[in-house]
Enzyme design. Structure first.
Site, PDB file in Angstrom:
ATOM      1  N   ASP B  13       2.128  60.335 -56.654  1.00 32.35           N
ATOM      2  CA  ASP B  13       3.286  61.119 -56.218  1.00 32.35           C
ATOM      3  C   ASP B  13       4.535  60.274 -56.430  1.00 32.35           C
ATOM      4  O   ASP B  13       4.456  59.066 -56.618  1.00 32.35           O
ATOM      5  CB  ASP B  13       3.135  61.468 -54.733  1.00 32.35           C
ATOM      6  CG  ASP B  13       4.316  62.272 -54.214  1.00 32.35           C
ATOM      7  OD1 ASP B  13       4.672  63.280 -54.843  1.00 32.35           O
ATOM      8  OD2 ASP B  13       4.894  61.891 -53.188  1.00 32.35           O
ATOM      9  N   SER B  14       5.697  60.937 -56.377  1.00 31.60           N
ATOM     10  CA  SER B  14       6.960  60.203 -56.495  1.00 31.60           C
ATOM     11  C   SER B  14       7.203  59.285 -55.300  1.00 31.60           C
ATOM     12  O   SER B  14       8.003  58.368 -55.383  1.00 31.60           O
ATOM     13  CB  SER B  14       8.111  61.202 -56.610  1.00 31.60           C
ATOM     14  OG  SER B  14       8.124  62.041 -55.483  1.00 31.60           O
ATOM     15  N   CYS B  76       2.278  65.555 -56.922  1.00 32.39           N
ATOM     16  CA  CYS B  76       3.727  65.766 -56.852  1.00 32.39           C
ATOM     17  C   CYS B  76       4.033  67.074 -57.574  1.00 32.39           C
ATOM     18  O   CYS B  76       3.653  67.245 -58.737  1.00 32.39           O
ATOM     19  CB  CYS B  76       4.424  64.594 -57.537  1.00 32.39           C
ATOM     20  SG  CYS B  76       6.185  64.799 -57.787  1.00 32.39           S
ATOM     21  N   GLU B 155      11.913  62.822 -44.171  1.00 36.46           N
ATOM     22  CA  GLU B 155      11.773  61.352 -44.166  1.00 36.46           C
ATOM     23  C   GLU B 155      12.574  60.720 -43.028  1.00 36.46           C
ATOM     24  O   GLU B 155      12.291  59.605 -42.609  1.00 36.46           O
ATOM     25  CB  GLU B 155      12.148  60.776 -45.532  1.00 36.46           C
ATOM     26  CG  GLU B 155      11.180  61.303 -46.586  1.00 36.46           C
ATOM     27  CD  GLU B 155      11.052  60.451 -47.827  1.00 36.46           C
ATOM     28  OE1 GLU B 155      11.681  59.384 -47.912  1.00 36.46           O
ATOM     29  OE2 GLU B 155      10.296  60.873 -48.732  1.00 36.46           O
ATOM     30  N   CYS B 187       6.625  71.774 -52.507  1.00 35.20           N
ATOM     31  CA  CYS B 187       6.953  70.340 -52.471  1.00 35.20           C
ATOM     32  C   CYS B 187       6.085  69.756 -51.377  1.00 35.20           C
ATOM     33  O   CYS B 187       5.945  70.346 -50.298  1.00 35.20           O
ATOM     34  CB  CYS B 187       8.435  70.133 -52.162  1.00 35.20           C
ATOM     35  SG  CYS B 187       8.835  68.408 -51.805  1.00 35.20           S
ATOM     36  N   HIS B 189       6.387  67.512 -49.291  1.00 36.60           N
ATOM     37  CA  HIS B 189       6.970  67.191 -47.985  1.00 36.60           C
ATOM     38  C   HIS B 189       6.948  68.386 -47.032  1.00 36.60           C
ATOM     39  O   HIS B 189       6.960  68.214 -45.814  1.00 36.60           O
ATOM     40  CB  HIS B 189       8.436  66.771 -48.130  1.00 36.60           C
ATOM     41  CG  HIS B 189       8.637  65.364 -48.573  1.00 36.60           C
ATOM     42  ND1 HIS B 189       8.427  64.960 -49.863  1.00 36.60           N
ATOM     43  CD2 HIS B 189       9.049  64.252 -47.904  1.00 36.60           C
ATOM     44  CE1 HIS B 189       8.698  63.669 -49.962  1.00 36.60           C
ATOM     45  NE2 HIS B 189       9.077  63.216 -48.786  1.00 36.60           N
TER      46      HIS B 189
END
Lengths: 275, 275
Positions: B13-14, B76, B155, B187, B189
């Site tokens: 993943d990024s 990702c 985050e 996504c 997240h």
């Protein structure tokens, strides 16, 4: 061959934020040619390590040297905080960052010796602003606060928005309570939300924008070395050039929000190859 | 020599978001060893170009191959959307992304044929979810919305917060008004703010988490190739390994928010060297 003083000044940042510094350089030195590099492929720097940021800065300096610049301005607080000491030693043209000038202005501004500092995590935890401030003013106290949401909020265009105000209130509450009289905007994005920040900290707190002082120091430095350009820039000449490491189209859009200049385009550079 | 089926699965993943996929892989295939790579030096991918994201993905796959993995999961959405087609052709071990499984679930879920999609700018503008959905379900309509503030909000830990709710309301208003009955969290997240998203879109809209379906597809694929590990993982063996391109300490902190596993550490890899 082009005379040394007619060469451009190189300016670099992790992305678009450094354009607030670019703008000050344009204003204070209208005869200078400027070359901007924004590391849009690897932005943001603010959450990254000293090693990585130094490595990236080295690559960018190598690229800017290929553009034959006479001096380099590190328009990124994170890179100035984490990499400048090392890269300064390795570079044989003048190079200045935004941290020292910002610290100097804050030291001259504060009356009660209580200075607030906001920036990226990397800038705050580097302790570099504090180091410079203490050198200039041993009795000053510096209260730092990382504000990681400000950059995405600015890039999303929420410059004057209740959400940005609410986030600013949370980030700045501790600084306001501690009675600071000066607040350093230690990230190049933050001048874009200056009005919001001022409203939250109150009119009695002076906001310091390191970009202004950086441009002034750059001018003094170039003048001292007899490197200021004396010729007027001809209309239509490419006085300002923009390079990015990725997504040049998107850069154009955001850059025009930062710089009311009508940026026509940016060239993409494969920055990882400059090693 | 280690038997093919006992080799680990590589997951990349990024940054940290892919850990929501990692979690599903752990749950659904408890006998598999997993190696995670997070590109924390160059995160985020979502604002970057196809070329850059493909280049970064290639470097990561080269690194994962040095770890002798039997298959790779691109955890990702941005890399799956922009790079998977190219890198699939170049890789001689099985490789699966999160987009196709996510699209499949959405196509099976929708009743009124109106599917909402949220993700990074890159994922949305790639049009790849729409392409897969139309292949499966020609009459479906897909309404996409880039939500660049969600990742930084997650985050920053604002998972259940009025600011996140307010931003979600703004991003999702158009999707809600258009009457979608299914929303793809495009996504990695976003599952972290699932409750907020559900509250904003209302209980009648089904949220699709591609991570779940990706883990299921991965299991089916490995099973079909007789590559599922049959041995129990021994306690104390290093079944799960974590690598990052930068700031391993910081990764640990955020990763433990995503993965209630007690991640003890991550190793740093100079990812630009894998070219």
């Amino acid at each position: 061959m082009i005379a040394e003083k007619e060469k451009a000044i190189g300016v670099f940042d992790s992305g678009v934020g450094g354009l607030t510094v670019f703008r000050e350089l344009m204003k204070q030195m209208p005869k200078e040619r400027l070359i901007y590099f924004g590391d849009t492929a690897r932005v943001p720097y603010g959450s990254k390590s000293k090693e990585t940021v130094t490595n990236y800065s080295r690559q960018i300096i190598r690229f800017l040297r290929t553009q034959d610049v006479k001096a380099i301005v590190v328009a990124c607080n994170t890179a100035s905080a984490m990499a400048l000491d090392d890269i300064e030693e390795e570079t044989d043209i003048p190079i200045i960052g935004v941290v020292k000038p910002g610290a100097l202005t804050a030291a001259e501004t504060t009356k009660n010796g209580k200075i607030g500092l906001i920036g990226t995590e990397a800038t705050i935890s580097s302790g570099i602003y504090e180091k410079y401030l203490k050198e200039m003013h041993p009795h000053v106290s510096v209260l730092g606060k990382a504000c990681p949401l400000f950059c995405p909020l600015v890039e999303e265009g929420l410059l004057d928005d209740p959400v940005t105000t609410e986030i600013a209130r949370r980030y700045l509450a501790g600084l306001v309570d501690s009675g600071i009289d000066t607040l350093i905007m230690g990230c190049t994005h933050y001048p874009m939300i200056k009005d919001t920040l001022q409203a939250v900290v109150g009119e009695s707190v002076v906001l310091v924008n390191p970009a202004y002082e950086t441009a002034r120091e750059c001018k003094t430095m170039l003048s001292g070395k007899d490197l200021l350009n004396e010729k007027e820039i001809e209309l239509g000449s490419s006085a300002y050039q923009f390079f990015v490491s990725d997504a040049a189209e998107k850069f154009k859009t955001i850059a025009n929000m930062f710089l009311p200049l009508g940026i026509l385009g940016a060239k993409t550079v494969p920055i990882e190859d400059y090693k």
